[in-house]
Motif scaffolding. Structure first.
Motif, mmCIF file in Angstrom:
data_model
loop_
_atom_site.group_PDB
_atom_site.id
_atom_site.type_symbol
_atom_site.label_atom_id
_atom_site.label_comp_id
_atom_site.label_asym_id
_atom_site.label_seq_id
_atom_site.Cartn_x
_atom_site.Cartn_y
_atom_site.Cartn_z
ATOM 1 N N ARG A 53 -153.526 -21.422 5.967
ATOM 2 C CA ARG A 53 -152.909 -20.195 6.495
ATOM 3 C C ARG A 53 -153.978 -19.229 6.995
ATOM 4 O O ARG A 53 -153.787 -18.549 8.013
ATOM 5 C CB ARG A 53 -152.080 -19.543 5.390
ATOM 6 C CG ARG A 53 -151.455 -18.194 5.742
ATOM 7 C CD ARG A 53 -150.789 -17.594 4.517
ATOM 8 N NE ARG A 53 -150.075 -16.366 4.795
ATOM 9 C CZ ARG A 53 -150.604 -15.147 4.714
ATOM 10 N NH1 ARG A 53 -151.885 -15.016 4.370
ATOM 11 N NH2 ARG A 53 -149.872 -14.076 4.966
ATOM 12 N N LYS A 57 -154.331 -17.597 10.600
ATOM 13 C CA LYS A 57 -154.338 -16.144 10.784
ATOM 14 C C LYS A 57 -155.540 -15.697 11.618
ATOM 15 O O LYS A 57 -155.411 -14.839 12.496
ATOM 16 C CB LYS A 57 -154.356 -15.445 9.421
ATOM 17 C CG LYS A 57 -154.311 -13.920 9.510
ATOM 18 C CD LYS A 57 -154.269 -13.292 8.132
ATOM 19 C CE LYS A 57 -154.297 -11.763 8.216
ATOM 20 N NZ LYS A 57 -153.078 -11.217 8.853
ATOM 21 N N HIS A 60 -154.881 -16.479 15.176
ATOM 22 C CA HIS A 60 -153.910 -15.519 15.716
ATOM 23 C C HIS A 60 -154.580 -14.185 16.011
ATOM 24 O O HIS A 60 -154.342 -13.573 17.070
ATOM 25 C CB HIS A 60 -152.773 -15.331 14.705
ATOM 26 C CG HIS A 60 -151.709 -14.397 15.160
ATOM 27 N ND1 HIS A 60 -150.781 -14.729 16.128
ATOM 28 C CD2 HIS A 60 -151.403 -13.124 14.765
ATOM 29 C CE1 HIS A 60 -149.957 -13.723 16.311
ATOM 30 N NE2 HIS A 60 -150.305 -12.727 15.505
ATOM 31 N N GLU A 186 -143.300 -21.240 6.453
ATOM 32 C CA GLU A 186 -144.752 -21.102 6.341
ATOM 33 C C GLU A 186 -145.471 -22.121 7.214
ATOM 34 O O GLU A 186 -146.406 -21.791 7.957
ATOM 35 C CB GLU A 186 -145.182 -21.264 4.884
ATOM 36 C CG GLU A 186 -144.764 -20.129 3.970
ATOM 37 C CD GLU A 186 -145.167 -20.372 2.531
ATOM 38 O OE1 GLU A 186 -146.046 -21.226 2.282
ATOM 39 O OE2 GLU A 186 -144.601 -19.710 1.638
ATOM 40 N N GLN A 189 -145.151 -21.423 11.114
ATOM 41 C CA GLN A 189 -146.048 -20.404 11.642
ATOM 42 C C GLN A 189 -147.494 -20.893 11.670
ATOM 43 O O GLN A 189 -148.222 -20.683 12.655
ATOM 44 C CB GLN A 189 -145.940 -19.130 10.817
ATOM 45 C CG GLN A 189 -146.737 -17.973 11.402
ATOM 46 C CD GLN A 189 -146.654 -16.741 10.528
ATOM 47 O OE1 GLN A 189 -146.979 -16.790 9.344
ATOM 48 N NE2 GLN A 189 -146.218 -15.625 11.101
ATOM 49 N N ARG A 192 -147.905 -23.517 14.478
ATOM 50 C CA ARG A 192 -147.765 -22.881 15.781
ATOM 51 C C ARG A 192 -149.048 -22.124 16.123
ATOM 52 O O ARG A 192 -149.548 -22.195 17.242
ATOM 53 C CB ARG A 192 -146.570 -21.922 15.772
ATOM 54 C CG ARG A 192 -146.371 -21.187 17.085
ATOM 55 C CD ARG A 192 -146.045 -22.141 18.210
ATOM 56 N NE ARG A 192 -146.021 -21.474 19.506
ATOM 57 C CZ ARG A 192 -146.529 -21.988 20.618
ATOM 58 N NH1 ARG A 192 -147.118 -23.182 20.595
ATOM 59 N NH2 ARG A 192 -146.448 -21.336 21.755
ATOM 60 N N ARG A 193 -149.595 -21.414 15.165
ATOM 61 C CA ARG A 193 -150.819 -20.654 15.406
ATOM 62 C C ARG A 193 -152.034 -21.552 15.608
ATOM 63 O O ARG A 193 -153.002 -21.150 16.249
ATOM 64 C CB ARG A 193 -151.068 -19.688 14.240
ATOM 65 C CG ARG A 193 -150.086 -18.521 14.211
ATOM 66 C CD ARG A 193 -150.377 -17.554 13.082
ATOM 67 N NE ARG A 193 -149.601 -16.334 13.215
ATOM 68 C CZ ARG A 193 -149.744 -15.259 12.456
ATOM 69 N NH1 ARG A 193 -150.660 -15.263 11.485
ATOM 70 N NH2 ARG A 193 -149.002 -14.184 12.657
ATOM 71 N N MET A 223 -140.483 -15.449 14.147
ATOM 72 C CA MET A 223 -140.713 -16.823 14.578
ATOM 73 C C MET A 223 -140.554 -16.973 16.092
ATOM 74 O O MET A 223 -141.369 -17.623 16.763
ATOM 75 C CB MET A 223 -139.750 -17.761 13.845
ATOM 76 C CG MET A 223 -140.040 -17.918 12.373
ATOM 77 S SD MET A 223 -141.616 -18.776 12.089
ATOM 78 C CE MET A 223 -142.002 -18.236 10.420
ATOM 79 N N GLU A 226 -143.429 -15.627 18.100
ATOM 80 C CA GLU A 226 -144.629 -16.468 18.084
ATOM 81 C C GLU A 226 -144.417 -17.808 18.784
ATOM 82 O O GLU A 226 -145.302 -18.660 18.784
ATOM 83 C CB GLU A 226 -145.094 -16.688 16.637
ATOM 84 C CG GLU A 226 -145.528 -15.396 15.970
ATOM 85 C CD GLU A 226 -146.485 -15.609 14.812
ATOM 86 O OE1 GLU A 226 -147.133 -16.671 14.761
ATOM 87 O OE2 GLU A 226 -146.588 -14.699 13.979
ATOM 88 N N VAL A 228 -141.897 -20.133 18.214
ATOM 89 C CA VAL A 228 -141.261 -21.210 17.461
ATOM 90 C C VAL A 228 -139.821 -21.371 17.956
ATOM 91 O O VAL A 228 -139.079 -20.394 18.078
ATOM 92 C CB VAL A 228 -141.264 -20.907 15.950
ATOM 93 C CG1 VAL A 228 -140.498 -21.978 15.178
ATOM 94 C CG2 VAL A 228 -142.696 -20.797 15.438
ATOM 95 N N THR A 353 -145.648 -16.256 4.782
ATOM 96 C CA THR A 353 -145.808 -16.118 6.215
ATOM 97 C C THR A 353 -146.752 -14.946 6.460
ATOM 98 O O THR A 353 -147.246 -14.307 5.530
ATOM 99 C CB THR A 353 -144.451 -15.849 6.877
ATOM 100 O OG1 THR A 353 -143.788 -14.779 6.181
ATOM 101 C CG2 THR A 353 -143.573 -17.089 6.869
ATOM 102 N N ASP A 354 -147.014 -14.632 7.706
ATOM 103 C CA ASP A 354 -147.856 -13.491 8.053
ATOM 104 C C ASP A 354 -147.058 -12.592 9.008
ATOM 105 O O ASP A 354 -146.890 -12.969 10.157
ATOM 106 C CB ASP A 354 -149.151 -13.964 8.713
ATOM 107 C CG ASP A 354 -150.044 -12.806 9.127
ATOM 108 O OD1 ASP A 354 -150.018 -11.766 8.439
ATOM 109 O OD2 ASP A 354 -150.765 -12.937 10.140
#
Length: 468
Positions: A53, A57, A60, A186, A189, A192-193, A223, A226, A228, A353-354
């Motif tokens: 994660r 982050k 991102h 979780e 994201q 995807r990032r 979501m 970003e 998704v 998540t962020d």
């Protein structure tokens, strides 16, 4: 037959701490593990996913660096490097646990799949790796594993659970995730990032549907923002392999998705089927979870069940807390501040998540049901968009929701979705353990500028909740 004072089967978050405390009390302990020390959390849960994660982050933040006056240029993500960093963290954590357990002279770590083999007098027999052990007390901490529902064509395609996903060395070009609850969100994201196209298929009409509807909507908006793809109220009718090793997913409405990988984040099942519980008479529910009382004792004196396998909290922190409850019981519960049973503790958890979601106790939906039954409940909300610290960090998504009993003035629940929500929720959780009135927190002196400094302000805005 080898004699021990205590046998612990499984090495999730309850077991190592329990074994250590038993050893410190002078008992000879056998700790049996069929896979890797540390259980799900260390090996394919908390430790690897939170490490990955962070990589996501950072990617991102770098992509959005210009918003903060920083020019970062073209962003390149080395997926394998991120995965190797994650694995190094896991290996280091497991090695540290191993070294710590081996430092106890009266703990023997035995690798193999332990199962009961009946009783010999007042002692339980446990077979593992060709050895037969005996002890008057046995503690089960065998955890759970991923559940994959039956789908037409499942056996013909490569499909992943959380373990398989974390074993990848190449980034999925299109990851389809079945399940829009906490793990699925979780992972959606994160990947995807890290550069994957991601699609979520969820059976319900809202993501994380056990949350309040406005919270679920914020999650869905996050979501979608970003990139998704969301397919709600989606049902799969079949899966089929593609020529390049991917998978074709056919939905109930006829739509077809072409994916490189498919992840099932569709729940968990207990690891109890190979314990031979019937040989000693331990009772399970219809799903295989071991039944216990609040002190985590099974129906068979001398056998306890801790962690996910007892269905009293599917989290690392509840598993660890279970070992403290068991110790309190074994010690005669002499300490005023020891937890006496699992029924005392409120449900608390986070979705990482962020930004993260932190939750404890009642949601607003839960509270409205209580109001309909006649309970006097107060509630107050604040949007993260109104929190100065959140605005300063451009992290304005989310809300803070506090719920208290209007008569006792004790906290009943809280939702903190937004900047540092996973940390802030512990402020409420710890406060709830004291049983104190919310008015004491309302008069507390907070630190500025923080998110949690708004807690007294939010409490000042408490109003009666209605059932509508």
């Amino acid at each position: 037959m080898e004699q021990f004072d205590k046998i612990v089967i499984g090495s999730g978050q309850a077991a190592p701490a329990l074994a250590a405390q038993l050893a410190k009390r002078g008992f000879r302990v056998a700790l049996i593990e069929g896979d890797q020390l540390g259980g799900t959390c260390v090996n394919n849960g908390c430790t690897p996913t939170k490490t990955l994660r962070k990589s996501a982050k950072v990617a991102h933040m770098v992509k959005h660096a210009e918003e903060f006056g920083v020019s970062a240029g073209d962003v390149q993500i080395d997926f394998l490097a991120a995965m190797e960093r994650m694995r190094e963290r896991v290996n280091t954590s497991r090695a540290g646990l191993t070294q710590w357990l081996n430092s106890f002279d009266n703990i023997e770590v035995i690798f193999g799949w332990g199962q009961f083999a009946g009783k010999d007098g007042d002692k339980f027999l446990v077979d593992v790796d060709g050895r037969r052990l005996a002890a008057p007390d046995v503690f089960l901490n065998t955890g759970t594993r991923s559940f994959t529902p039956p789908v037409t064509g499942l056996d013909s395609v490569r499909h992943l659970d959380n373990r398989g996903l974390l074993a990848l060395n190449e980034r999925p070009s299109h990851l389809v995730i079945v399940g829009g609850s906490y793990i699925g969100l979780e992972m959606a994201q994160i990947f995807r990032r890290l550069g994957s196209e991601v699609s979520i298929l969820h059976r319900a009409d809202a993501l994380a549907e056990r949350e309040d509807s406005d919270v679920s909507e914020i999650i869905a908006d996050m979501m979608k923002d970003e990139g998704v793809n969301l397919y709600l109220e989606a049902a799969m009718t079949s899966l089929a392999p593609t020529e390049n090793g991917g998978v074709t997913v056919t939905l109930g409405d006829g739509e077809v998705l072409d994916a490189s990988h498919i992840l099932f984040a569709t729940g968990r099942v207990p690891n109890t089927e190979n314990l031979a519980l019937e040989s000693v008479g331990v009772e399970c529910d219809d799903r295989g979870y071991i039944k216990t009382n609040p002190q985590l004792q099974t129906n068979v004196p001398g056998i306890w069940a801790l962690g996910d396998v007892n269905r009293r909290g599917a989290f690392t922190h509840t598993s660890y807390h279970d070992h403290e409850i068991v110790l309190a019981s074994l010690d005669g519960m002499q300490d005023l501040y020891q937890w006496k049973g699992a029924d005392q503790r409120p449900t608390t958890y986070a979705m990482f998540t962020d930004p993260p979601l932190g939750r404890v106790g009642l949601s607003m939906t839960d509270a409205k049901k209580r109001v309909a039954e006649g309970q006097n409940i107060l509630i107050s909300d604040m949007k993260m968009a109104n929190v100065s610290r959140a605005k300063e960090e451009s992290e304005t998504r989310g809300l803070i929701r506090l719920i208290v009993d209007g008569d006792t003035e004790q906290f009943l629940g809280a939702t903190v979705f937004g900047l540092n929500g996973d940390e802030i929720i512990s402020v409420i959780t710890n406060y709830m353990a004291t049983g104190a009135s919310y008015r004491i927190m309302q008069q507390a002196l907070p630190v500025h500028p923080t998110v949690s400094e708004l807690l007294p302000t939010i409490l000042a805005g408490l109003k009666p909740l209605t059932a509508e």
